[in-house]
Design an enzyme around this catalytic site. Structure first.
Site, PDB file in Angstrom:
ATOM      1  N   CYS A  84      24.864  77.977  75.897  1.00 34.55           N
ATOM      2  CA  CYS A  84      25.551  77.974  77.183  1.00 34.55           C
ATOM      3  C   CYS A  84      26.296  79.296  77.390  1.00 34.55           C
ATOM      4  CB  CYS A  84      26.449  76.744  77.288  1.00 34.55           C
ATOM      5  SG  CYS A  84      26.910  76.328  78.983  1.00 34.55           S
ATOM      6  N   GLU A 124      24.508  70.778  70.212  1.00 34.87           N
ATOM      7  CA  GLU A 124      25.641  70.209  69.464  1.00 34.87           C
ATOM      8  C   GLU A 124      26.199  68.959  70.134  1.00 34.87           C
ATOM      9  OE1 GLU A 124      25.847  72.658  71.524  1.00 34.87           O
ATOM     10  OE2 GLU A 124      27.818  72.772  72.487  1.00 34.87           O
ATOM     11  N   HIS A 177      22.926  72.059  75.352  1.00 35.47           N
ATOM     12  CA  HIS A 177      23.878  71.958  74.233  1.00 35.47           C
ATOM     13  C   HIS A 177      23.343  71.077  73.108  1.00 35.47           C
ATOM     14  CE1 HIS A 177      27.572  73.714  76.084  1.00 35.47           C
ATOM     15  NE2 HIS A 177      26.988  73.369  77.204  1.00 35.47           N
TER      16      HIS A 177
END
Lengths: 83, 225
Positions: free
Chosen positions: B89, B199, B197
């Protein structure tokens, strides 16, 4: 000395902000606007010793992203001769 | 051998903790937390993560300020020596602004912030980040960004495609990216930038685990090295 740096998107790069502004102008009833491109103006106050080469370097290293943007440097007062 | 990773934090980063949690969950070792003003990274790193957020308030351009902060010289140096670098990002924006990856991330074509889980096609399953996936596989990863519209000139796009450097592609219209590119690799394959993302997809409670394989493969690649 005041220096204006005009940063604008390169021709051909989609300017979604300009497009949105254009659309809004039309909805407000303004006819005859063919295109809108939005850019930014960065105003520097620099010593007279700052050369055009220095300004170019500032633009290329930080002020503009050369992948998508062009820049134009406009000195607001006549440049003094740099020996 | 413990996995030595680092997560960089800039003023305005907000996914740095999530990234650190993901790296610790997958590798078993907590990453070093590195501040943007530091000149040096910890020694002998196996992995560097440049996290998401709004570094420097997105002033000038997203990622522009962070890309020129002191720690990035060390990150660029490490990337040049082959240390894996993942930018997610805002981290992807920082990597393009720093010159580690080609192209630029522009305002979403819709002008709207986009925040949802999107289907991605794994285009390259050969890299150290993506070898845990099958080529052509669809994975679901959340996006949350305003400036994710990937732009590069046609010659660059052709080169990226030809060299297998498009890692992930959106499967629906997300942000107006050229050729629906969601993630790109550098020429050496050790730097990956992506808007989605991973994560945020490493726990069943996240609603999905599709990001796990990305981190796991980086950890496994090190173990085999």
């Amino acid at each position: 000395m005041k220096v204006h740096i005009h940063v604008s998107l390169k021709p051909g790069v989609l300017d979604s902000q300009g497009r949105a502004i254009h659309h809004k102008l039309e909805t407000l009833g303004f006819d005859g606007v063919n295109d809108v491109r939005a850019g930014k103006l960065i105003e520097l106050d620099v010593d007279d010793s700052v050369t055009d080469d220095d300004l170019d370097a500032m633009c290329q290293k930080l002020l503009a992203n050369m992948v998508i943007e062009n820049y134009r440097i406009e000195r607001q007062e006549p440049a003094k001769e740099n020996a | 051998m413990a996995f030595r990773s680092a997560v960089i934090t800039f003023p305005g980063s907000n996914c740095d903790r999530d990234m650190a949690v993901a790296l610790e969950k997958v590798s078993g070792t907590a990453p070093f937390r590195v501040w943007h003003g530091d000149a040096d990274l910890p020694e002998k790193l196996d992995f560097i993560a440049v996290p998401g957020g709004f570094s420097y308030g997105d002033y000038l351009r997203s990622g522009a300020m962070a890309a020129r902060s002191p720690i990035m010289n060390a990150v660029i140096d490490a990337a040049g020596k082959g240390v894996p670098v993942l930018g997610v990002c805002n981290g992807f924006q920082v990597l393009t602004e720093s010159g580690l990856l080609p192209g630029a991330l522009m305002r979403n074509a819709s002008q709207n912030f986009v925040c949802r889980t999107v289907p991605l096609k794994v285009e390259n399953s050969q890299s150290l980040f993506t070898a845990g996936y099958e080529a052509g596989e669809t994975i679901h990863i959340p996006v949350a960004h305003h400036d994710g519209n990937y732009f590069a000139d046609e010659a660059t796009l052709d080169r990226l495609e030809g060299e297998g450097r498009v890692a992930f592609r959106y499967q629906d219209a997300v942000n107006g990216s050229q050729r629906d590119i969601a993630g790109v690799l550098n020429a050496a394959g050790n730097v990956l930038g992506m808007m989605p993302h991973p994560e945020r997809a490493v726990d069943e409670r996240h609603g999905g685990m599709d990001g796990w394989a990305l981190f796991e493969n980086a950890v496994n690649a090190l173990a085999k090295a």
